[in-house]
Scaffold this motif. Structure first.
Motif, PDB file in Angstrom:
ATOM      1  N   GLU A   2      24.289 -18.224   7.241  1.00 39.03           N
ATOM      2  CA  GLU A   2      23.025 -18.663   7.293  1.00 39.03           C
ATOM      3  C   GLU A   2      22.757 -19.383   8.893  1.00 39.03           C
ATOM      4  OE1 GLU A   2      22.787 -21.831   4.441  1.00 39.03           O
ATOM      5  OE2 GLU A   2      22.986 -20.258   2.869  1.00 39.03           O
ATOM      6  N   ASP A   3      23.914 -19.981   9.561  1.00 44.43           N
ATOM      7  CA  ASP A   3      23.762 -20.441  10.768  1.00 44.43           C
ATOM      8  C   ASP A   3      23.535 -19.393  11.786  1.00 44.43           C
ATOM      9  OD1 ASP A   3      23.949 -22.968   9.839  1.00 44.43           O
ATOM     10  OD2 ASP A   3      26.145 -23.209  10.571  1.00 44.43           O
ATOM     11  N   ASP A   9      32.154 -20.560   0.571  1.00 43.56           N
ATOM     12  CA  ASP A   9      31.005 -21.588   0.883  1.00 43.56           C
ATOM     13  C   ASP A   9      30.926 -21.557   2.520  1.00 43.56           C
ATOM     14  OD1 ASP A   9      30.129 -21.833  -1.750  1.00 43.56           O
ATOM     15  OD2 ASP A   9      31.240 -23.589  -2.033  1.00 43.56           O
ATOM     16  N   TYR A  10      32.143 -21.900   2.975  1.00 41.24           N
ATOM     17  CA  TYR A  10      32.034 -22.005   4.472  1.00 41.24           C
ATOM     18  C   TYR A  10      31.444 -20.865   5.214  1.00 41.24           C
ATOM     19  CZ  TYR A  10      34.006 -22.742   9.193  1.00 41.24           C
ATOM     20  OH  TYR A  10      34.219 -22.654  10.413  1.00 41.24           O
ATOM     21  N   LEU A  45      29.667 -18.546   4.195  1.00 37.47           N
ATOM     22  CA  LEU A  45      28.119 -18.279   3.814  1.00 37.47           C
ATOM     23  C   LEU A  45      27.462 -19.184   4.796  1.00 37.47           C
ATOM     24  CD1 LEU A  45      28.356 -17.602  -0.109  1.00 37.47           C
ATOM     25  CD2 LEU A  45      27.628 -16.056   1.704  1.00 37.47           C
ATOM     26  N   LYS A  46      27.849 -20.221   4.923  1.00 36.48           N
ATOM     27  CA  LYS A  46      26.964 -21.506   5.747  1.00 36.48           C
ATOM     28  C   LYS A  46      26.902 -20.863   6.968  1.00 36.48           C
ATOM     29  CE  LYS A  46      24.976 -25.189   6.701  1.00 36.48           C
ATOM     30  NZ  LYS A  46      24.801 -25.187   8.374  1.00 36.48           N
ATOM     31  N   GLN A  47      28.104 -20.195   7.627  1.00 36.07           N
ATOM     32  CA  GLN A  47      28.096 -19.684   9.334  1.00 36.07           C
ATOM     33  C   GLN A  47      27.372 -18.439   9.095  1.00 36.07           C
ATOM     34  OE1 GLN A  47      32.381 -18.653  10.010  1.00 36.07           O
ATOM     35  NE2 GLN A  47      32.116 -20.268  11.361  1.00 36.07           N
TER      36      GLN A  47
END
Length: 450
Positions: free
Chosen positions: A208-209, A201-202, A204-206
Motif C-alpha cells: 500500500e505504501d 499484514d506487514y 501488504l502495508k508495504q
C-alpha cells in the motif's frame, strides 16, 4: 538399500559424454549452462539413460516440464498421428482444430467463474510478455508490478520483471521502463518476532505504501505473481498475502496475472496452483508441463480482457503449433486418466515425510517446504544465523549425480535443492531417489567437515 533404478556404471562424464562435451564447448556459447555433465540417449517415465549406459532417476523433470513423464505413450501416439497429417500451417494462415479443442479444455479447467478466452504462444517468457501487452491494452495503463525473487523469463520485458540479478539480469541493462518490484513473503526468513499472518499484514502495508512512494495505482496495468516462486527456491506465499494483493488489484482496477508456468498442470496437486489461494486471476500464463516437452505456451484470461487487442496485434509464426496442441490434449488426457493431481499430493506427502526425518538428522537443513509435489530443502551453515550454504548445496547435487539422481539447485542465494520429479514416478523409484538424496547430503556434510 540396493540400487534398482539408479545405475552409474562409469564416472561422469563417461567416454562418449567427454567427446560430446568437447564438441559442445567448441560450438555452444559459454552462457548456455548445463547441470549434468553427460548427454541423454533415451528417457522414459522418471528415468533417464545417458550415452555411456548410466541410468538416472529424474527429480528435475527438465525444470518442471515433464509432469506426465518422459515419452508417455499417449503423448507419443498423439504426436505420431499429428505428424502423419500435417506439421504446421500457421494458425493465422490456415487454422486447425487441435488449437480450438485445447483452448476449450484449458478454459474449463482454469480458475475463474467468468467467460474466458485462450491464446497460444511459444515459450513461458513469450506468454508473460504478451500478458503484459494485453494488460496494457485493456487498462490503458503502462506500469507493471512484479515481486522480489520472482522469475518470469529472459526477454527484455520478462527479465525486467524478474526479481533476481545473477545470473539473469547482471550487465544486461538498461531494462524496460515502468516495471516495479514489490516485496514478497519469504516466511523462513521473516523476522522471528512475527507470525506468518503478521508478516503478511506487514508486507501488504508495504505494498500500500508502495502506491505512495513508487507508482500510483491509477498508473498500474497489472501485478504479476507466481503462486509459488520457482527459481527463488519454491517460496510459498501466505494465503492471506496473495488474497490481500488480489483485493488491492480489484480495489484499484488493476489486473492480476498468475504466472503458472512452473506451478501448473498438477505440480501442486491442482491443475493450477492459484486454486490453493481462492483467487480468480484475470490472466493466467502457462507453459512447461502443458505439452510434455513440446515448445508451446499460452494465456488464459477473462474474455473482455483477452478481446481488447485488435486482429493482428497478437500472434507469431509458430504460436500454438499443431504438435504442441496435440501434445497438450494428450497431457490433459493423461492427467485425468491417471489422476495425476492426486499423485502429486501423494508424492508431496512422502517427500515431506522424508524431509522431516532429514531435518532432524542434518542441522545444515534450515528449512523444508512444499506444496503438492513442488518440494525443496534449504541449506544453511547454521540454523541460528540462517547463513546460506551455497557450496554445500552444490556438493549435495554433485554427490546425488554420482549416485544416479538428477536434481536442481535454486534459491535467491543458490542454497536450495528443489524437486520436480515426474508425477508418474513409481513408489519404488521415488523411494530410491529420496534414499540417494539423503546419502548425498550425508556425504556432502562429511566432505565439508574434512
Amino acid at each position: 538399500m540396493s540400487k534398482q533404478f539408479a545405475q552409474v556404471k562409469t564416472e561422469l562424464p563417461g567416454p562418449k559424454a567427454k567427446e560430446l562435451l568437447e564438441r559442445r564447448h567448441d560450438i555452444v556459447p559459454h552462457g548456455v549452462s548445463y547441470g549434468t555433465p553427460t548427454f541423454v540417449e533415451s528417457a522414459k517415465g522418471a528415468l533417464l539413460k545417458d550415452v555411456d549406459g548410466n541410468q538416472f532417476i529424474d527429480f528435475a523433470g527438465a525444470i518442471g516440464v515433464i509432469n506426465v513423464g518422459h515419452s508417455h505413450d499417449t503423448v507419443v501416439s498423439a504426436l505420431q498421428d499429428q505428424v502423419s497429417k500435417y506439421i504446421h500451417t500457421g494458425f493465422n494462415v490456415m487454422m486447425y482444430d487441435p488449437y480450438i479443442a485445447f483452448a476449450e479444455k484449458l478454459a474449463n479447467l482454469a480458475p475463474g467463474s467468468f467467460d474466458k478466452k485462450v491464446m497460444f504462444l511459444n515459450s513461458g517468457a513469450e506468454a508473460n510478455e504478451n500478458a503484459v501487452k494485453i494488460a496494457r491494452k485493456y487498462t490503458g495503463r503502462q506500469s507493471i508490478v512484479s515481486f522480489t525473487g520472482g522469475f518470469h523469463g529472459r526477454t527484455l520485458m520478462t527479465m525486467s520483471m524478474t526479481g533476481k540479478v545473477k545470473p539473469y539480469k547482471f550487465e544486461y541493462g538498461p531494462f524496460a521502463p515502468e516495471v516495479y518490484h514489490a516485496p514478497f513473503p519469504y516466511n523462513y526468513r521473516r523476522p522471528e518476532t512475527m507470525s506468518e499472518d503478521a508478516y503478511a499484514d506487514y508486507l501488504l502495508k508495504q505494498v500500500e505504501d508502495f502506491f505512495i512512494t513508487e507508482v500510483a495505482p491509477s498508473q498500474v496495468a497489472a501485478f504479476i505473481m507466481e503462486p509459488v516462486q520457482g527459481e527463488s527456491g519454491f517460496i510459498i506465499p501466505n494465503k492471506k498475502f496473495v488474497k490481500g494483493v488480489y483485493d488491492l488489484c480489484k480495489q484499484h482496477g488493476i489486473l492480476f496475472i498468475a504466472d503458472e508456468i512452473q506451478t501448473g498442470f498438477g505440480r501442486t496437486g491442482k491443475y493450477f496452483a492459484m486454486d490453493h489461494y481462492g483467487v480468480e486471476p484475470d490472466l493466467v500464463t502457462i507453459s512447461k508441463s502443458m505439452a510434455a516437452g513440446l515448445p508451446i505456451s499460452g494465456i488464459i484470461g477473462r474474455q473482455e480482457v483477452m478481446d481488447s487487442a485488435a486482429p493482428g496485434e497478437l500472434g507469431g509464426t509458430y504460436c500454438g503449433s499443431p504438435l504442441g496442441c496435440r501434445a497438450g490434449l494428450a497431457v490433459l488426457q493423461v492427467m485425468e486418466e491417471e489422476n495425476l493431481n492426486d499423485c502429486a499430493l501423494t508424492i508431496g506427502n512422502k517427500v515431506m515425510d522424508t524431509f522431516e526425518k532429514m531435518y532432524d538428522r542434518f542441522d545444515v537443513i534450515g528449512d523444508y517446504r512444499g506444496l503438492g509435489a513442488m518440494c525443496a530443502l534449504e541449506f544453511v551453515k547454521d540454523r541460528d544465523s540462517k547463513e546460506p550454504a551455497k557450496e554445500l548445496t552444490g556438493q549435495v547435487l554433485k554427490e546425488a549425480r554420482s549416485r544416479g539422481l538428477i536434481a536442481l539447485k535454486a534459491g535467491v542465494h543458490d542454497n536450495v535443492v528443489r524437486l520436480l520429479m515426474p508425477l508418474v514416478i513409481t513408489d519404488e523409484q521415488l523411494e530410491e531417489g529420496l534414499t540417494i538424496l539423503e546419502e548425498a547430503v550425508d556425504e556432502a556434510v562429511a566432505v565439508e567437515k574434512v
